[in-house]
Design a protein around this motif. Structure first.
Motif, PDB file in Angstrom:
ATOM      1  N   GLU A 113       6.099  42.716   5.868  1.00 58.32           N
ATOM      2  CA  GLU A 113       7.440  42.126   5.801  1.00 58.32           C
ATOM      3  C   GLU A 113       7.754  41.587   4.415  1.00 58.32           C
ATOM      4  OE1 GLU A 113       8.852  39.901   9.162  1.00 58.32           O
ATOM      5  OE2 GLU A 113       7.227  40.707  10.386  1.00 58.32           O
ATOM      6  N   ILE A 114       6.831  40.847   3.817  1.00 60.72           N
ATOM      7  CA  ILE A 114       7.093  40.297   2.483  1.00 60.72           C
ATOM      8  C   ILE A 114       7.182  41.418   1.458  1.00 60.72           C
ATOM      9  CG2 ILE A 114       4.635  39.822   2.048  1.00 60.72           C
ATOM     10  CD1 ILE A 114       7.563  37.772   0.675  1.00 60.72           C
ATOM     11  N   VAL A 115       6.367  42.448   1.607  1.00 65.02           N
ATOM     12  CA  VAL A 115       6.399  43.574   0.662  1.00 65.02           C
ATOM     13  C   VAL A 115       7.759  44.266   0.712  1.00 65.02           C
ATOM     14  CG1 VAL A 115       5.407  45.845   0.139  1.00 65.02           C
ATOM     15  CG2 VAL A 115       3.903  43.912   0.662  1.00 65.02           C
ATOM     16  N   ALA A 116       8.278  44.474   1.903  1.00 63.87           N
ATOM     17  CA  ALA A 116       9.585  45.139   2.038  1.00 63.87           C
ATOM     18  C   ALA A 116      10.693  44.298   1.408  1.00 63.87           C
ATOM     19  CB  ALA A 116       9.893  45.398   3.517  1.00 63.87           C
ATOM     20  N   LYS A 117      10.661  42.993   1.636  1.00 67.18           N
ATOM     21  CA  LYS A 117      11.705  42.128   1.074  1.00 67.18           C
ATOM     22  C   LYS A 117      11.593  42.045  -0.448  1.00 67.18           C
ATOM     23  CE  LYS A 117      12.603  39.424   5.163  1.00 67.18           C
ATOM     24  NZ  LYS A 117      13.972  39.082   5.376  1.00 67.18           N
ATOM     25  N   LEU A 118      10.390  41.948  -0.963  1.00 65.57           N
ATOM     26  CA  LEU A 118      10.210  41.917  -2.416  1.00 65.57           C
ATOM     27  C   LEU A 118      10.620  43.245  -3.046  1.00 65.57           C
ATOM     28  CD1 LEU A 118       6.832  39.977  -2.733  1.00 65.57           C
ATOM     29  CD2 LEU A 118       9.129  39.141  -3.295  1.00 65.57           C
ATOM     30  N   HIS A 119      10.335  44.336  -2.371  1.00 59.97           N
ATOM     31  CA  HIS A 119      10.739  45.659  -2.866  1.00 59.97           C
ATOM     32  C   HIS A 119      12.265  45.747  -2.968  1.00 59.97           C
ATOM     33  CE1 HIS A 119      10.440  49.958  -3.555  1.00 59.97           C
ATOM     34  NE2 HIS A 119      11.367  50.129  -2.636  1.00 59.97           N
ATOM     35  N   GLU A 120      12.930  45.293  -1.930  1.00 54.82           N
ATOM     36  CA  GLU A 120      14.397  45.307  -1.938  1.00 54.82           C
ATOM     37  C   GLU A 120      14.943  44.431  -3.057  1.00 54.82           C
ATOM     38  OE1 GLU A 120      17.984  43.740   0.927  1.00 54.82           O
ATOM     39  OE2 GLU A 120      16.163  44.493   1.894  1.00 54.82           O
ATOM     40  N   LEU A 121      14.390  43.226  -3.215  1.00 57.60           N
ATOM     41  CA  LEU A 121      14.845  42.327  -4.277  1.00 57.60           C
ATOM     42  C   LEU A 121      14.572  42.927  -5.650  1.00 57.60           C
ATOM     43  CD1 LEU A 121      15.971  39.670  -5.320  1.00 57.60           C
ATOM     44  CD2 LEU A 121      13.688  38.674  -5.021  1.00 57.60           C
ATOM     45  N   GLU A 122      13.415  43.517  -5.823  1.00 55.04           N
ATOM     46  CA  GLU A 122      13.073  44.137  -7.102  1.00 55.04           C
ATOM     47  C   GLU A 122      14.114  45.197  -7.478  1.00 55.04           C
ATOM     48  OE1 GLU A 122       9.208  46.300  -9.126  1.00 55.04           O
ATOM     49  OE2 GLU A 122       9.509  46.494  -6.955  1.00 55.04           O
ATOM     50  N   HIS A 123      14.501  46.020  -6.517  1.00 52.32           N
ATOM     51  CA  HIS A 123      15.487  47.062  -6.808  1.00 52.32           C
ATOM     52  C   HIS A 123      16.882  46.489  -7.046  1.00 52.32           C
ATOM     53  CE1 HIS A 123      13.195  50.735  -6.720  1.00 52.32           C
ATOM     54  NE2 HIS A 123      12.409  50.111  -5.856  1.00 52.32           N
TER      55      HIS A 123
END
Length: 168
Positions: A113-123
């Motif tokens: 879950e945290i990886v997906a949210k950080l990935h979205e924020l990074e993009h």
């Protein structure tokens, strides 16, 4: 091979089989496999949770250090970075670099879950780098004070198995 083997129809997953009866007739067999697919998803979800638990147990100190660094990043580093007088481009680049690092570190433990949210924020931040009016848009991308909460679901999974005192 040219015809579909599976379709979704009215929230049901239907498996399609074809049997040739003779040269002019084909029988189509439809099987509702919705429950099977749901069980497969549930099993995969449990498998990922077990990987998370195992990785956190094996690398407990390293995971705890990473978690504390993430909390510090969210609670102290980002607010100070946003208040700094450096150019907004540097602020965004610095945030992207840290977020990318945290994303990679958390991915090592299967914290999905945290990886997906950080990935979205990074993009979102990378997209923002391409725009002209970056400053006011940066604050609209995400409420940075809520970033601490992003890891809570993954941590809850660990605590539900290992107990609340595991990270104490």
């Amino acid at each position: 091979n040219l015809l579909p083997n599976e379709i979704n129809y009215f929230n049901k997953t239907i498996q399609i089989s074809y049997k040739i009866i003779n040269t002019s007739k084909t029988m189509i067999i439809l099987t509702d496999i919705t429950e099977k697919r749901e069980l497969e998803k549930e099993m995969e979800h449990e498998r990922q949770n077990l990987k998370l638990i195992a990785n956190v147990i094996i690398n407990h100190q390293e995971f705890s250090r990473n978690l504390n660094r993430y909390y510090s990043f969210c609670g102290e580093y980002i607010p100070n970075l946003l208040k700094s007088k450096q150019p907004i481009e540097n602020t965004i680049s610095d945030m992207v670099r840290h977020i990318h690092t945290f994303k990679g570190n958390f991915a090592l433990y299967n914290t999905g879950e945290i990886v997906a949210k950080l990935h979205e924020l990074e993009h979102q931040l990378l997209d923002l780098q391409q725009l002209d009016k970056k400053a006011h848009l940066l604050e609209n991308i995400v409420n940075f004070s809520e970033m601490k909460d992003w890891v809570d679901n993954d941590i809850h999974k660990v605590k539900s198995i290992l107990g609340d005192t595991f990270f104490s």
